[in-house]
Design a protein around this motif. Sequence first.
Motif, PDB file in Angstrom:
ATOM      1  N   ILE A 121      -0.889   9.671   6.548  1.00  0.00           N
ATOM      2  CA  ILE A 121      -1.544   9.516   5.711  1.00  0.00           C
ATOM      3  C   ILE A 121      -0.973  10.284   4.583  1.00  0.00           C
ATOM      4  N   ILE A 122      -0.818   9.596   3.065  1.00  0.00           N
ATOM      5  CA  ILE A 122       0.086  10.470   2.084  1.00  0.00           C
ATOM      6  C   ILE A 122      -0.874  10.067   0.814  1.00  0.00           C
ATOM      7  N   ASN A 123      -0.076  11.120  -0.529  1.00  0.00           N
ATOM      8  CA  ASN A 123      -0.754  10.766  -1.369  1.00  0.00           C
ATOM      9  C   ASN A 123       0.141   9.767  -2.360  1.00  0.00           C
ATOM     10  N   GLU A 124      -0.239   9.186  -2.530  1.00  0.00           N
ATOM     11  CA  GLU A 124       0.980   7.857  -4.054  1.00  0.00           C
ATOM     12  C   GLU A 124       0.537   8.180  -4.247  1.00  0.00           C
ATOM     13  N   THR A 125       0.090   8.967  -5.798  1.00  0.00           N
ATOM     14  CA  THR A 125      -0.453   9.481  -6.833  1.00  0.00           C
ATOM     15  C   THR A 125      -0.745  10.990  -6.784  1.00  0.00           C
ATOM     16  N   ASP A 126      -1.277  11.977  -8.169  1.00  0.00           N
ATOM     17  CA  ASP A 126      -2.422  12.499  -7.828  1.00  0.00           C
ATOM     18  C   ASP A 126      -4.368  12.336  -7.020  1.00  0.00           C
ATOM     19  N   THR A 127      -4.940  10.826  -7.710  1.00  0.00           N
ATOM     20  CA  THR A 127      -5.030  10.159  -7.861  1.00  0.00           C
ATOM     21  C   THR A 127      -5.347   8.929  -6.328  1.00  0.00           C
ATOM     22  N   ARG A 129      -4.710   7.944  -2.559  1.00  0.00           N
ATOM     23  CA  ARG A 129      -3.510   8.134  -0.848  1.00  0.00           C
ATOM     24  C   ARG A 129      -3.447   6.985   0.387  1.00  0.00           C
ATOM     25  N   ARG A 130      -2.958   6.884   1.229  1.00  0.00           N
ATOM     26  CA  ARG A 130      -2.756   5.339   1.517  1.00  0.00           C
ATOM     27  C   ARG A 130      -2.596   6.174   2.589  1.00  0.00           C
ATOM     28  N   ALA A 131      -3.388   5.740   4.275  1.00  0.00           N
ATOM     29  CA  ALA A 131      -3.090   5.997   4.861  1.00  0.00           C
ATOM     30  C   ALA A 131      -2.662   4.381   6.366  1.00  0.00           C
ATOM     31  N   TRP A 132      -1.826   4.647   7.089  1.00  0.00           N
ATOM     32  CA  TRP A 132      -2.210   3.839   8.140  1.00  0.00           C
ATOM     33  C   TRP A 132      -2.146   4.723   9.528  1.00  0.00           C
ATOM     34  N   ALA A 133      -2.902   3.374  10.138  1.00  0.00           N
ATOM     35  CA  ALA A 133      -3.441   4.185  11.212  1.00  0.00           C
ATOM     36  C   ALA A 133      -4.021   3.103  11.955  1.00  0.00           C
ATOM     37  N   PHE A 134      -3.880   3.813  13.654  1.00  0.00           N
ATOM     38  CA  PHE A 134      -4.342   2.520  14.845  1.00  0.00           C
ATOM     39  C   PHE A 134      -5.786   3.139  15.049  1.00  0.00           C
ATOM     40  N   GLY A 181       6.378  -3.383  23.042  1.00  0.00           N
ATOM     41  CA  GLY A 181       7.206  -4.051  21.599  1.00  0.00           C
ATOM     42  C   GLY A 181       7.177  -4.986  22.106  1.00  0.00           C
ATOM     43  N   GLU A 182       5.748  -5.783  21.851  1.00  0.00           N
ATOM     44  CA  GLU A 182       6.096  -7.307  21.205  1.00  0.00           C
ATOM     45  C   GLU A 182       5.533  -7.004  19.582  1.00  0.00           C
ATOM     46  N   PHE A 183       5.639  -7.838  17.969  1.00  0.00           N
ATOM     47  CA  PHE A 183       5.207  -8.055  17.023  1.00  0.00           C
ATOM     48  C   PHE A 183       3.827  -8.688  17.883  1.00  0.00           C
ATOM     49  N   TRP A 184       3.045  -8.086  16.314  1.00  0.00           N
ATOM     50  CA  TRP A 184       1.764  -8.084  16.509  1.00  0.00           C
ATOM     51  C   TRP A 184       1.901  -8.785  14.748  1.00  0.00           C
ATOM     52  N   LYS A 185       1.624  -7.434  13.972  1.00  0.00           N
ATOM     53  CA  LYS A 185       1.900  -8.706  12.716  1.00  0.00           C
ATOM     54  C   LYS A 185       2.419  -7.625  11.644  1.00  0.00           C
ATOM     55  N   THR A 186       2.711  -7.330  10.692  1.00  0.00           N
ATOM     56  CA  THR A 186       2.867  -6.672   9.091  1.00  0.00           C
ATOM     57  C   THR A 186       1.345  -6.080   8.761  1.00  0.00           C
ATOM     58  N   TYR A 187       1.744  -4.851   7.913  1.00  0.00           N
ATOM     59  CA  TYR A 187       0.534  -4.102   7.680  1.00  0.00           C
ATOM     60  C   TYR A 187       0.725  -3.246   6.277  1.00  0.00           C
ATOM     61  N   ALA A 188       0.080  -3.199   5.377  1.00  0.00           N
ATOM     62  CA  ALA A 188       0.456  -2.684   4.729  1.00  0.00           C
ATOM     63  C   ALA A 188      -0.033  -1.028   4.007  1.00  0.00           C
ATOM     64  N   GLY A 189      -1.500  -0.670   4.738  1.00  0.00           N
ATOM     65  CA  GLY A 189      -2.023   0.730   5.189  1.00  0.00           C
ATOM     66  C   GLY A 189      -3.113   0.004   3.675  1.00  0.00           C
ATOM     67  N   ALA A 190      -4.053   0.869   4.212  1.00  0.00           N
ATOM     68  CA  ALA A 190      -5.208   1.188   3.399  1.00  0.00           C
ATOM     69  C   ALA A 190      -5.460   2.760   1.961  1.00  0.00           C
ATOM     70  N   SER A 191      -6.142   2.013   0.757  1.00  0.00           N
ATOM     71  CA  SER A 191      -5.496   3.207   0.256  1.00  0.00           C
ATOM     72  C   SER A 191      -7.152   3.211  -0.125  1.00  0.00           C
ATOM     73  N   SER A 192      -6.844   4.911  -0.878  1.00  0.00           N
ATOM     74  CA  SER A 192      -8.295   5.369  -1.537  1.00  0.00           C
ATOM     75  C   SER A 192      -8.113   5.858  -2.564  1.00  0.00           C
ATOM     76  N   SER A 193      -8.761   6.207  -3.482  1.00  0.00           N
ATOM     77  CA  SER A 193      -9.281   7.142  -4.684  1.00  0.00           C
ATOM     78  C   SER A 193      -9.399   8.597  -4.266  1.00  0.00           C
ATOM     79  N   SER A 194      -8.326   9.399  -3.679  1.00  0.00           N
ATOM     80  CA  SER A 194      -8.299  10.809  -2.910  1.00  0.00           C
ATOM     81  C   SER A 194      -7.379  11.563  -3.214  1.00  0.00           C
ATOM     82  N   ASN A 195      -6.979  12.505  -2.635  1.00  0.00           N
ATOM     83  CA  ASN A 195      -5.551  13.166  -2.316  1.00  0.00           C
ATOM     84  C   ASN A 195      -5.940  14.381  -2.332  1.00  0.00           C
TER      85      ASN A 195
END
Length: 256
Positions: A121-127, A129-134, A181-195
């Motif tokens: 999870i990272i802060n894309e901006t000050d307000t 966040r974006r997370a990529w997760a299983f 090792g096998e491709f499943w999908k592409t994924y953009a992650g999910a964002s939220s209004s936080s920091n």
Amino acid sequence: MRFFFLLVSLIALPLGSAASTVLLSHSGSANPTTQGWSRASTSNVVAGAYNDNGREVWRVYDAGLTTSANNLNYSGTLNAATVASVMDSGWELSATLRVPEDDPDHSIAMAAGSNIWIGFIINETDTNRRAWAFMFGRAENGDTLVSTYGSGTPRTLAPGYHDYSMVYDPATALVTVSIDGEFWKTYAGASSSSNGTQQVYWGDNSGQTSTQPGRAAYYESVQFASVPEPSRLLLLGLGIAILGFHRRRGNRAIHS
């Protein structure tokens, strides 16, 4: 003619990962806190070294059966410079784990959710966040359920250990999700209004709002690495430059 074959060879070079740099790693039954991870927990979730039929792993167990804020997770904090670097060059989050069909109970279904989790999870901006997760769960027949946070229908896998991977491509801002090792999908992650803290974290991520069955997960490995890739355009440009240099030499020879 030699230069033609050199050009073709350069263009055909594979684009596999260049030298990657492992930034965070857990392996086997070693205590993650001895491997650079920080632990956050409540009293209702436990973890420890475990031998799963000869396979050394780290077991995280949530007794469930409550709506209180149970959690036990391991995190690795990344500073702003490191986050900026991996988002610019590329990164991979990978893990090998098992959601056991009989720990603690047989035939007890549990939805794929954040009580078994691996994420970045990272802060894309000050307000924002974006997370990529299983996120993981278990079907009534013991099959493993896996989903990506904030996106799509869970996938069903046979019980047992599986290799999971997310590889981020800065050119598309998407991750390629693979299982075994096998491709499943592409994924953009999910964002939220936080920091908050920029981190990789795994384990029992959060409390539940309704009563949950007990659940365990066996983590054999977790790794986060930067994975810069060489540019095919750079290789193509080098080949064209060599070919151009050869032609200029040929022209000079004709006019000399």
